[in-house]
Scaffold this active site. Sequence first.
Site, short mmCIF file in Angstrom:
data_model
loop_
_atom_site.label_atom_id
_atom_site.label_comp_id
_atom_site.label_asym_id
_atom_site.label_seq_id
_atom_site.Cartn_x
_atom_site.Cartn_y
_atom_site.Cartn_z
N GLU A 3 0.81 -1.22 0.00
CA GLU A 3 0.00 0.00 0.00
C GLU A 3 0.85 1.27 0.00
OE1 GLU A 3 -2.76 -3.14 1.78
OE2 GLU A 3 -0.65 -2.57 2.07
N PHE A 58 -12.33 -7.90 13.35
CA PHE A 58 -11.16 -8.29 12.56
C PHE A 58 -10.82 -7.21 11.54
CE2 PHE A 58 -9.45 -10.51 8.75
CZ PHE A 58 -8.23 -10.89 9.29
N GLN A 59 -9.57 -6.80 11.55
CA GLN A 59 -9.04 -5.76 10.65
C GLN A 59 -9.79 -4.43 10.77
OE1 GLN A 59 -8.59 -7.38 6.61
NE2 GLN A 59 -6.54 -8.10 7.18
N LYS A 65 -18.15 -1.79 5.08
CA LYS A 65 -18.42 -2.82 4.09
C LYS A 65 -19.90 -2.96 3.77
CE LYS A 65 -17.29 -7.59 2.86
NZ LYS A 65 -16.58 -8.84 3.27
N MET A 79 22.74 10.82 4.71
CA MET A 79 22.52 12.06 5.46
C MET A 79 22.66 11.83 6.96
SD MET A 79 22.13 15.24 4.94
CE MET A 79 21.30 15.66 3.39
#
Length: 571
Positions: A62, A124-125, A174, A483
Site C-alpha cells: 500500500e 477483525f481488521q 463494508k 545524510m
Amino acid sequence: MKAEATRKVNSAPRTGADLLVDSLIEQGVDTLFGYPGGAVLPIYDAIYRAEGSFDHVLPRHEQGAIHAAEGYARVSGRPGVVIGTSGPGATNLITGIADAMMDSLPVVIFTGQVAKGVIGTDAFQESDVMGITTPITKHNYQVQQIEELPRVVKEAFHIATTGRPGPVVVDIPKDISSTVHEAEVDSTFHLPGYQPNVRPNPIQINKLHEAILQSKKPVILSGAGVIHSKGSEDLASFAKNYNIPVVTTLLGLGGFSGSDKLSLGMGGMHGTYSANMALYECDLLINIGARFDDRLTGNLEHFAPNAKVAHIDIDPAEIGKNVPTSLPIVSDAKAALQALNNRTVSQLDHKDWIEKTSSNKSEYPLWHDDYEDKISPQWLMKKIHAYTQGESIVTTDVGQHQMWAAQYYSFHQPNKWVTSGGLGTMGFGFPAAIGAQLAEPEASVVAVVGDGGFQMTMQELSLLQERKIPVKIVIVNNEALGMVRQWQEKFYEGRYSHSLAQSQPDFVKLAESYEIQGYKLETKEDLEKVLPEVLNDPNPAVIDCRVMQMENVYPMIAPGKGLHEMIGVTR
C-alpha cells in the site's frame, strides 16, 4: 464562489460500490492505485463489472500505491486516487497521506471499513481511520448512509483539488458498499464553510507594488504554490518586469527556470550561497506560495532580519505562522502574479542589488571534489542532467542524493521535480516515479534513490516488469544512510551508529530476477559508456552507481545557525 454539483447518478438498482465507481467515472478518474482486501471486496467486484472504465494499478504494498498516487498528482496536477482495505491496508497508507498533507498534494483515498454494526468492537481488521487520519488530512469522511456516498465522493475531490491542495480520506463500511440501493441518488453538494479565497485584495496588491518600487534589495521566494497554481509563466514575467532575483524552495524547483539570469538557485539548509545571502540581506522579501519551512529559514532570528515581508499564499493559516508578515495577501499565486503584472512598473532602483546577487552567484558557485576515475555523486547528477538534456522528470527519496539532485539537476520547467519535502519520506522516490510515468507515458522518468530508501519499496519492481513501465532507477549507492552519516560526522563526533556498512542485495541480480536489466557502475568510464545508452532505452532499468561513501552535501547550515552562517561554501 458556490461549490456545488448537480448531476444525478444512475437510478437503476445499484450497490454502494457501484455508486462509488459511477462517481469515480464522473470525476474523470483514469488511473486508480489500489490493493484489495476483505472490506473492499464489494468495491473490487464493482471495479470488475466496470472493466475498461479506468486503469487499476496493483502495487505490491500500500505504501507503493500512495506514493505512486502522489507522483501522479505532482506531475499531472490531477488528483491521485487510492483504494485500500481496512485495518493494516489503511494504516499502511498513513505515511503517504501525511507526506501528501505536508507537500500539498491532491490525493483522494478510499479505505474499506468493517460493517457499521461492529465498528468499535475491535472487529477483525478494524482500525480507527477517522481518528488516525484527522491530523494528517485536509478533510476526512466516514460514510454513514448509502445515499450520501455520491455526494461525499464529489465533495472529497472538490476539497482535495481546490484552495491549498491536500489529501482527503473517505472511509466506507463494508455494508455500505455491499448494500443495494434502488432509489435515485442526488450528488448535489454545497459547502458554505469551505470557500477558499483565490483572488487577491487589490489594496494589498497596491501596497506590495509600492513596496517594490521603494525597495533597493527585493527578492522573490518561489514555492510549490507557484507550480500548483500553474503560475510559472506569470512568475517569469513578474521577475523580469520588476527586475527582481528569485530564490526557489526545494519543492518549488522548476517553478522558475534555473537557467534564468535572475535565478539564484535553491535556498535553505543546502541552498546556494547566492540564494541564502539574498534572503539574509534583502530589504523586501516576497514569498509566493511557500510556507517558511524551518529547513528554508534556519534560525528565525537571522532570517531576513532587515526585510519587510510580503507573503502571498492561498492558505491564510500559513501567513504569519512562522515569520512576521507586513503584507499578507491571501490568494492563488497565479491570480496575485497577474494582478502585479498589470501594474505599471517605473522608477525601479535595483541595479546595484542585481549586480551584487549576480556577483555572489559567480564568485561562490556550487563545488565538489573530483576524482580521477571514481564516481562522485555530484558529478553523477551533472551527467544525468547532460544525458537527459534536463528534460526528464526526476523523482527522489530523502537524503544526500535528494540534495545533490536538487543542486545539480537544473530544472527549467514546472512538474519535472517530484520529491518528498516536508515529511522527508524514505521509499518515496521509486513508486512516485511509477505514478509520474503513468501520468506522462511519453516522458523520460528517472528515479534517483539512495540504497537505503530503495530497499523500502523495491518490491514495486514487479510493476515495472508487469507493465513495462520505462522508469530508470539510479541508485546513488554509498553503502550508507548518507545524510544520517553526514550529521553523525558533523554533530556527533564521527560516531557512525548504524549508518555505515548497510547490508544490501546484489541490485543487478535483483533487477534480473524481475526480468529487468540491471547495471553496476563503479568508475567514470563505466558510467560514461553505459548511462547515456540506458537512459535513452525504452525499457526499465536499475543502475547501481557506486559513489564515494564519505562525500558530504555542501553548502550546509548547521542546526540553530542563520542563513549567513553556511559551512562548505568554498573548498
